[in-house]
Write an enzyme that holds these catalytic residues in place. Structure first.
Site, PDB file in Angstrom:
ATOM      1  N   GLU A  79      27.396 -12.492  22.294  1.00  0.00           N
ATOM      2  CA  GLU A  79      28.868 -12.869  22.760  1.00  0.00           C
ATOM      3  C   GLU A  79      28.791 -14.368  22.500  1.00  0.00           C
ATOM      4  O   GLU A  79      27.885 -14.987  22.937  1.00  0.00           O
ATOM      5  CB  GLU A  79      29.069 -12.430  23.938  1.00  0.00           C
ATOM      6  N   CYS A 123      34.840   6.454  24.681  1.00  0.00           N
ATOM      7  CA  CYS A 123      36.292   7.114  24.211  1.00  0.00           C
ATOM      8  C   CYS A 123      37.017   5.610  24.026  1.00  0.00           C
ATOM      9  O   CYS A 123      38.271   5.704  23.230  1.00  0.00           O
ATOM     10  CB  CYS A 123      37.147   7.796  25.275  1.00  0.00           C
ATOM     11  N   ASP A 161      23.625  -8.240  25.559  1.00  0.00           N
ATOM     12  CA  ASP A 161      24.301  -8.801  26.370  1.00  0.00           C
ATOM     13  C   ASP A 161      23.728  -9.610  27.449  1.00  0.00           C
ATOM     14  O   ASP A 161      22.566  -9.193  28.154  1.00  0.00           O
ATOM     15  CB  ASP A 161      25.241  -7.782  27.176  1.00  0.00           C
ATOM     16  N   ASP A 215      26.293  -3.398  32.166  1.00  0.00           N
ATOM     17  CA  ASP A 215      25.737  -4.270  31.078  1.00  0.00           C
ATOM     18  C   ASP A 215      25.282  -3.586  30.007  1.00  0.00           C
ATOM     19  O   ASP A 215      25.726  -3.903  28.762  1.00  0.00           O
ATOM     20  CB  ASP A 215      24.346  -4.992  31.729  1.00  0.00           C
ATOM     21  N   CYS A 218      34.706   6.093  33.467  1.00  0.00           N
ATOM     22  CA  CYS A 218      35.656   6.018  32.734  1.00  0.00           C
ATOM     23  C   CYS A 218      36.605   7.048  33.450  1.00  0.00           C
ATOM     24  O   CYS A 218      36.630   8.193  33.533  1.00  0.00           O
ATOM     25  CB  CYS A 218      35.549   6.137  31.335  1.00  0.00           C
ATOM     26  N   CYS A 237      37.602   9.796  30.053  1.00  0.00           N
ATOM     27  CA  CYS A 237      36.664  10.797  29.661  1.00  0.00           C
ATOM     28  C   CYS A 237      35.514  11.211  30.772  1.00  0.00           C
ATOM     29  O   CYS A 237      34.800  12.005  30.493  1.00  0.00           O
ATOM     30  CB  CYS A 237      35.912  10.327  28.514  1.00  0.00           C
TER      31      CYS A 237
END
Length: 398
Positions: free
Chosen positions: A273, A329, A188, A355, A345, A348
């Protein structure tokens, strides 16, 4: 097994006064012929006529016979013919919609260069003799040419900082595919950190332009105070600015070469990417930082080195929500502003570094593409063969 790869080996050299004068005249004649041929083809284009390389070559012969352009006979004819071939390539790219319409070469902004084919130079015992010159070029051999390699094309150039370079195109048989590895990495790119790997490693952004920004600004201020024209003081000030730019560019290129070589040697599959850097630099707040990071140059180096050494580079669609997707998840967050560097999150409860999480998601998406084969298409330089999705891979099909 050795892979036959055409590589350009670039060296600095120190010309004598006579060689510098001859090469400078050649650069000027190359630019003149290119611009005249472009003007002739543009005029024919307005009349809805097509002019090809053979016709411009015949025009060059006629131009040399005129009194006004008789000086074109004083330099080697090979660089002039090569300029016409380059113009033909530029028009071919334009008609194929790979590039914009060719532009005229500027004396100040265009690259001063001349290309010599094998009939216009002689390479013997480590000495390079160029047409119209009795003495060999005084080349600084920073690294040897591959064993037994003979240059097929030589390009002599001078940058804005006044440095002279010679680039020799050779077939390098020393490049061999590396032993297959079972490692893969997601990459990334960013600005705070140049790269963040799926392993959790973060590579610092060296910010080469920022380190020399004060020196560059001072040199540019001094240049702006000089009277416009062909004065010696303005020329010296312009060259001081160019030297700082060259220093920044050289350091950036060296760092990227070392970084991409290391990544390609350590990993079999590299997932990145598919960013549209050309559009991203239109953001006036980030353009300077993005240009300094040189993401496009990083990708280009990564792709051709992977091709050399039998590695695979996969580019995931730029619209893939790598930052907002939980790598544990798979839950997709509703929003993820740029100022949010860590998040948890809601499903979860996993705490994520933005990053690192993005790099892990890129790796997972790239491996899915590589294993399943769905949604894969050749990289952007390869025409045709497009699939339903936008993910890309640089691995070449046999």
């Amino acid at each position: 097994m050795a892979t036959h790869v055409k590589r350009a080996f670039k060296y600095r050299f120190c010309p004598t006064d006579a060689q510098a004068g001859e090469l400078s005249r050649t650069f000027g004649c190359v630019r003149k012929v290119y611009n005249m041929a472009l003007a002739a083809r543009t005029e024919a284009w307005t009349r809805q006529e097509r002019v090809n390389y053979n016709q411009t070559s015949a025009m060059l012969t006629e131009w040399k016979k005129t009194e006004e352009l008789a000086y074109l006979n004083e330099v080697s004819s090979v660089p002039l013919q090569q300029a016409l071939r380059h113009l033909q390539t530029a028009f071919a790219n334009f008609f194929a919609k790979r590039a914009k319409y060719p532009r005229f070469k500027s004396k100040r902004k265009s690259r001063a260069s001349a290309e010599y084919t094998s009939s216009a130079f002689r390479f013997r015992d480590g000495r390079l003799y160029v047409a119209k010159m009795a003495d060999p070029l005084d080349i600084v051999w920073s690294r040897p040419l591959p064993g037994g390699a003979t240059p097929t094309t030589v390009t002599v150039s001078r940058d804005n900082a006044g440095r002279w370079f010679v680039s020799m195109l050779c077939e390098d048989t020393d490049i061999r595919p590396l032993a297959a590895a079972d490692t893969a990495v997601g990459i990334d790119v960013g600005l705070d950190h140049l790269l963040t790997l799926s392993t959790g490693e973060k590579i610092t952004n060296p910010r080469h332009e920022r380190r020399d920004r004060q020196r560059l600004a001072k040199a540019q201020r001094e240049l702006s105070r000089k009277a416009r024209g062909e004065g010696a003081n303005r020329r010296k000030a312009r060259q001081r600015v160019a030297k700082i730019h060259a220093r920044i560019t050289d350091r950036r290129r060296d760092a990227l070469h070392k970084l991409t070589t290391r990544l390609v040697r350590e990993n079999q599959t590299l997932v990145i990417e598919d960013l549209t850097v050309r559009d991203m630099v239109k953001n006036r707040s980030l353009a300077r930082a993005i240009s300094d990071a040189a993401w496009a140059q990083f990708r280009s180096m990564l792709e051709y080195k992977a091709d050399w050494y039998g590695r695979e580079v996969i580019a995931v669609d730029r619209f893939f929500p790598s930052s907002k997707l939980c790598s544990a998840c798979g839950t997709l967050a509703e929003a993820m502003p740029l100022n949010v560097r860590t998040w948890t999150c809601g499903s979860c409860g996993t705490a994520h570094d933005r990053d690192v999480n993005a790099a892990k998601n890129l790796l997972a998406a790239g491996l899915a593409v590589s294993v399943c084969g769905a949604g894969v298409r050749p990289q952007r330089r390869t025409p045709g063969r497009q699939s339903a999705t936008k993910q890309k891979t640089s691995r070449r099909e046999p």
